[in-house]
Every structure is written in C-alpha cells, then in structure tokens.
Design a protein around this motif. Structure first.
Motif, mmCIF file in Angstrom:
data_model
loop_
_atom_site.group_PDB
_atom_site.id
_atom_site.type_symbol
_atom_site.label_atom_id
_atom_site.label_comp_id
_atom_site.label_asym_id
_atom_site.label_seq_id
_atom_site.Cartn_x
_atom_site.Cartn_y
_atom_site.Cartn_z
ATOM 1 N N UNK A 78 0.797 -1.477 0.047
ATOM 2 C CA UNK A 78 -0.336 0.417 -0.134
ATOM 3 C C UNK A 78 0.521 1.237 0.316
ATOM 4 N N UNK A 79 2.425 1.105 0.765
ATOM 5 C CA UNK A 79 2.748 2.647 0.271
ATOM 6 C C UNK A 79 3.906 2.730 -0.303
ATOM 7 N N UNK A 80 4.583 1.791 -0.966
ATOM 8 C CA UNK A 80 4.399 1.701 -2.338
ATOM 9 C C UNK A 80 3.799 1.880 -3.380
ATOM 10 N N UNK A 81 2.780 1.633 -3.375
ATOM 11 C CA UNK A 81 1.293 1.863 -4.328
ATOM 12 C C UNK A 81 1.823 0.536 -5.404
ATOM 13 N N UNK A 82 2.358 -0.505 -5.099
ATOM 14 C CA UNK A 82 2.045 -1.419 -5.681
ATOM 15 C C UNK A 82 0.635 -2.101 -6.450
ATOM 16 N N UNK A 83 0.667 -2.196 -7.548
ATOM 17 C CA UNK A 83 -0.915 -2.925 -7.976
ATOM 18 C C UNK A 83 -0.956 -3.968 -7.886
ATOM 19 N N UNK A 84 -0.339 -5.235 -8.224
ATOM 20 C CA UNK A 84 -0.928 -6.168 -7.639
ATOM 21 C C UNK A 84 -0.020 -6.973 -6.809
ATOM 22 N N UNK A 85 -0.254 -8.198 -5.899
ATOM 23 C CA UNK A 85 0.235 -8.487 -5.143
ATOM 24 C C UNK A 85 -0.128 -9.748 -5.303
ATOM 25 N N UNK A 86 1.130 -10.548 -5.716
ATOM 26 C CA UNK A 86 0.782 -12.352 -5.774
ATOM 27 C C UNK A 86 1.800 -13.397 -4.932
ATOM 28 N N UNK A 87 0.832 -14.198 -4.058
ATOM 29 C CA UNK A 87 1.989 -15.325 -3.228
ATOM 30 C C UNK A 87 1.960 -16.393 -3.475
ATOM 31 N N UNK A 88 3.333 -17.090 -3.542
ATOM 32 C CA UNK A 88 2.669 -18.328 -3.748
ATOM 33 C C UNK A 88 2.903 -19.414 -2.985
ATOM 34 N N UNK A 89 2.812 -18.830 -2.120
ATOM 35 C CA UNK A 89 3.168 -19.608 -0.076
ATOM 36 C C UNK A 89 3.620 -20.359 -0.426
ATOM 37 N N UNK A 90 5.263 -20.531 -0.371
ATOM 38 C CA UNK A 90 5.748 -21.658 -0.349
ATOM 39 C C UNK A 90 6.476 -21.335 1.426
ATOM 40 N N UNK A 91 6.479 -22.865 2.330
ATOM 41 C CA UNK A 91 6.979 -21.957 3.257
ATOM 42 C C UNK A 91 8.242 -21.766 3.055
ATOM 43 N N UNK A 92 8.726 -20.630 4.077
ATOM 44 C CA UNK A 92 9.909 -20.021 4.649
ATOM 45 C C UNK A 92 11.114 -21.058 4.595
ATOM 46 N N UNK A 93 12.208 -21.282 4.217
ATOM 47 C CA UNK A 93 13.275 -21.930 4.345
ATOM 48 C C UNK A 93 14.315 -22.167 5.798
ATOM 49 N N UNK A 94 14.571 -20.816 5.881
ATOM 50 C CA UNK A 94 15.113 -20.338 7.541
ATOM 51 C C UNK A 94 16.765 -19.968 6.137
ATOM 52 N N UNK A 95 16.992 -19.993 6.942
ATOM 53 C CA UNK A 95 18.767 -19.317 6.992
ATOM 54 C C UNK A 95 19.496 -20.799 6.553
ATOM 55 N N UNK A 96 20.119 -20.295 5.759
ATOM 56 C CA UNK A 96 21.225 -21.539 5.101
ATOM 57 C C UNK A 96 21.927 -21.799 6.874
ATOM 58 N N UNK A 97 21.171 -23.156 6.382
ATOM 59 C CA UNK A 97 22.020 -24.478 7.164
ATOM 60 C C UNK A 97 20.785 -25.228 9.120
ATOM 61 N N UNK A 98 19.840 -24.062 8.360
ATOM 62 C CA UNK A 98 18.751 -24.174 9.512
ATOM 63 C C UNK A 98 17.733 -25.482 9.277
ATOM 64 N N UNK A 99 17.393 -26.600 10.118
ATOM 65 C CA UNK A 99 16.847 -27.635 10.147
ATOM 66 C C UNK A 99 15.452 -27.288 8.881
ATOM 67 N N UNK A 100 14.694 -26.218 9.160
ATOM 68 C CA UNK A 100 13.430 -25.830 8.180
ATOM 69 C C UNK A 100 14.459 -25.552 6.360
ATOM 70 N N UNK A 101 15.568 -25.425 6.208
ATOM 71 C CA UNK A 101 15.758 -26.324 4.802
ATOM 72 C C UNK A 101 15.676 -27.338 4.135
ATOM 73 N N UNK A 102 15.245 -28.313 5.325
ATOM 74 C CA UNK A 102 14.914 -29.431 4.503
ATOM 75 C C UNK A 102 13.510 -29.977 4.750
ATOM 76 N N UNK A 103 12.481 -29.116 5.377
ATOM 77 C CA UNK A 103 11.867 -29.535 5.711
ATOM 78 C C UNK A 103 10.684 -30.342 4.374
#
Length: 277
Positions: A78-103
């Motif tokens: 809204x602040x940046x006046x972006x016309x269209x927001x699309x979210x793929x909604x994949x789970x965040x993988x976290x930083x390199x080496x975090x267990x979430x990388x392989x979730x």
C-alpha cells in the motif's frame, strides 16, 4: 501499440524483501503510471514472532508469523502503491543450515519446475516488460533467494516473452560504506573472522560492472515507510536504525545488472524501461 500498460514484475523471496532491494523502483515506477507486480514466493514463517521470539524457540508459531507477515506485506505494498501482489505461499526455508531447509513443502525443497510453472502462468497473465529478481547466489546466499532466482529464470524460458531482465546488486563502494555505518551504530561490534570477511567482500559487484543505476531519491521516504511496515522484523532490519533522513541520503540509488534485453538500450542506463518508452 496496445492499451496494455508497461509492467514491472519483481520476484522476491520473503515479505520485506520487496522494500529492502526494490522499494525505490516500485514506488518510482508506480508514480510514473507503470503497473507494478510483486510476486512473493514464501510465507515468511521463519521470521521473528511477536516480542522477537525466534524460530525454534518456545512460543514461535510459523503459521501465526506467516499471517502477521502477510498483513505487513500488504501494508508495505500500500505504501509503495504496488498494483498487484501475488503470493506463491511456499513455506519459508529459513537461513542456510536451518532444519527448515529440508522441511517438506519448504521453498528450498520445491522442485524448480513446479515453482517455475506457477510463476510462468503469472508472467503470461501480466506480460511484464521488465522482470527483476536476484542473481544466482541470491545476492548473499540465502536458500530462498537462490530458489527465487532459479524459478524466475526457468519461468522465463517457459514463456514466449522477452522482457528486459535484471538482477539486483550493490556496488562494492556502497557495501564498504554500509560496513562503516554499521560500525558507527555498533562500535563494539567485533571484527568478522577472515572467512566471513572474505565472503562479505564478494557480495555485490565492482561499480564498473553495474549496468543500471536508478535514482529513487525522491521515493526514499516511501521506501523507509515500507520497511517500517514490517515492524515485527524490525530487529533484523538494520536500515531502520538510521532514521528516515539518513536513510534517504544513503538509499537513494538502486542498482542492477541487466542480463536480458531486446531493446538495444545502451548501458550504463538510468532507467529499467530505457528502450521501452
């Protein structure tokens, strides 16, 4: 000629990345009447929770964090006046080496072709004239940034579109300046070990290798406010500590490497849409 508006598509990994790397161009080009499309690949669930609780700590709920960060992302757009927001909604993988990388279901574990197929559909729908994403190292090695690069480049190959394509970067001179500023704000900060210092030295590019310098000084206030909209992650956003005036002095130029172009526009250039208007 058609009535279709000139269109910029920025492909980012997490909520808040859009403001850090491309807030200036999103605001500037929106103000110039260009359609701005933001694709955010992950839900940001590996970000800080309320009160700064970290992933893996008691009380950190990735689903609740993702919901909160979506609301912040919408506020930033809204602040940046972006016309269209699309979210793929994949789970965040976290930083390199975090267990979430392989979730299972994390963006890092998603087959590139799967993510690219979804992104290619968005490209066919919006038909961007300019596409911006990260380089092959995700600028600084974050798994989700690398994956965003991979699916973007694969998606482009799947379409018949020929947009100008840019990778975000930072001039080494500016990286050095940021290091000086960080030490100014944190005088007790220990010197990085040699391996870390060497890795940091490889981030960004020599100034003369940057093809595109876009002046977004007039929109630095919007960029700051967009970053501030991601209040839950404020502890991790160093730039907010500068204050708006200092931020504007230092963050008024956004820089890119042009990697695909059918216009023949000369480089260096000062406009992502050079040759298109």
């Amino acid at each position: 000629m058609t009535d279709r508006p000139l269109t910029l598509m920025a492909v980012h990994a997490h909520p808040d990345d859009e403001a850090t790397g491309t807030g200036g161009i999103l605001a500037r080009y929106a103000a110039e009447g260009i359609r701005t499309v933001l694709v955010t690949c992950t839900d940001g669930g590996c970000g800080d929770g309320p009160g700064g609780v970290k992933p893996g700590d008691p009380g950190h709920d990735p689903a609740a964090v993702a919901l909160m960060r979506r609301q912040e992302l919408e506020a930033s757009c809204h602040v940046l006046k972006v016309s269209d927001l699309e979210m793929l909604d994949y789970a965040d993988s976290g930083m390199t080496g975090w267990p979430s990388n392989t979730a299972p279901g994390s963006f890092w574990q998603t087959p590139v072709q799967e993510g690219a197929t979804r992104l290619a559909e968005l490209m066919r729908h919006y038909r961007p004239d300019v596409v911006v994403t990260y380089d092959e190292n995700g600028f600084y090695g974050h798994p989700d940034h690398i994956q965003a690069h991979r699916i973007t480049m694969a998606a482009l190959e799947m379409t018949a579109l020929t947009p100008k394509v840019y990778w975000t970067t930072m001039p080494r001179s500016m990286m050095q300046r940021f290091g000086e500023i960080m030490r100014e704000f944190h005088p007790d900060m220990p010197e990085p070990d040699p391996a870390e210092a060497a890795a940091m030295a490889e981030i960004g590019l020599p100034d003369d290798e940057i093809t595109t310098w876009v002046d977004t000084t007039a929109f630095s206030g919007q960029k700051f406010d967009a970053l501030a909209a991601h209040a839950s992650q404020g502890e991790n956003i160093f730039f907010l500590k500068m204050g708006k005036e200092r931020f504007g002095e230092l963050m008024g130029m956004e820089t890119f490497v042009r990697v695909q172009d059918a216009t023949g526009a000369a480089v260096p250039e000062n406009d992502l849409f050079a040759g298109l208007r």
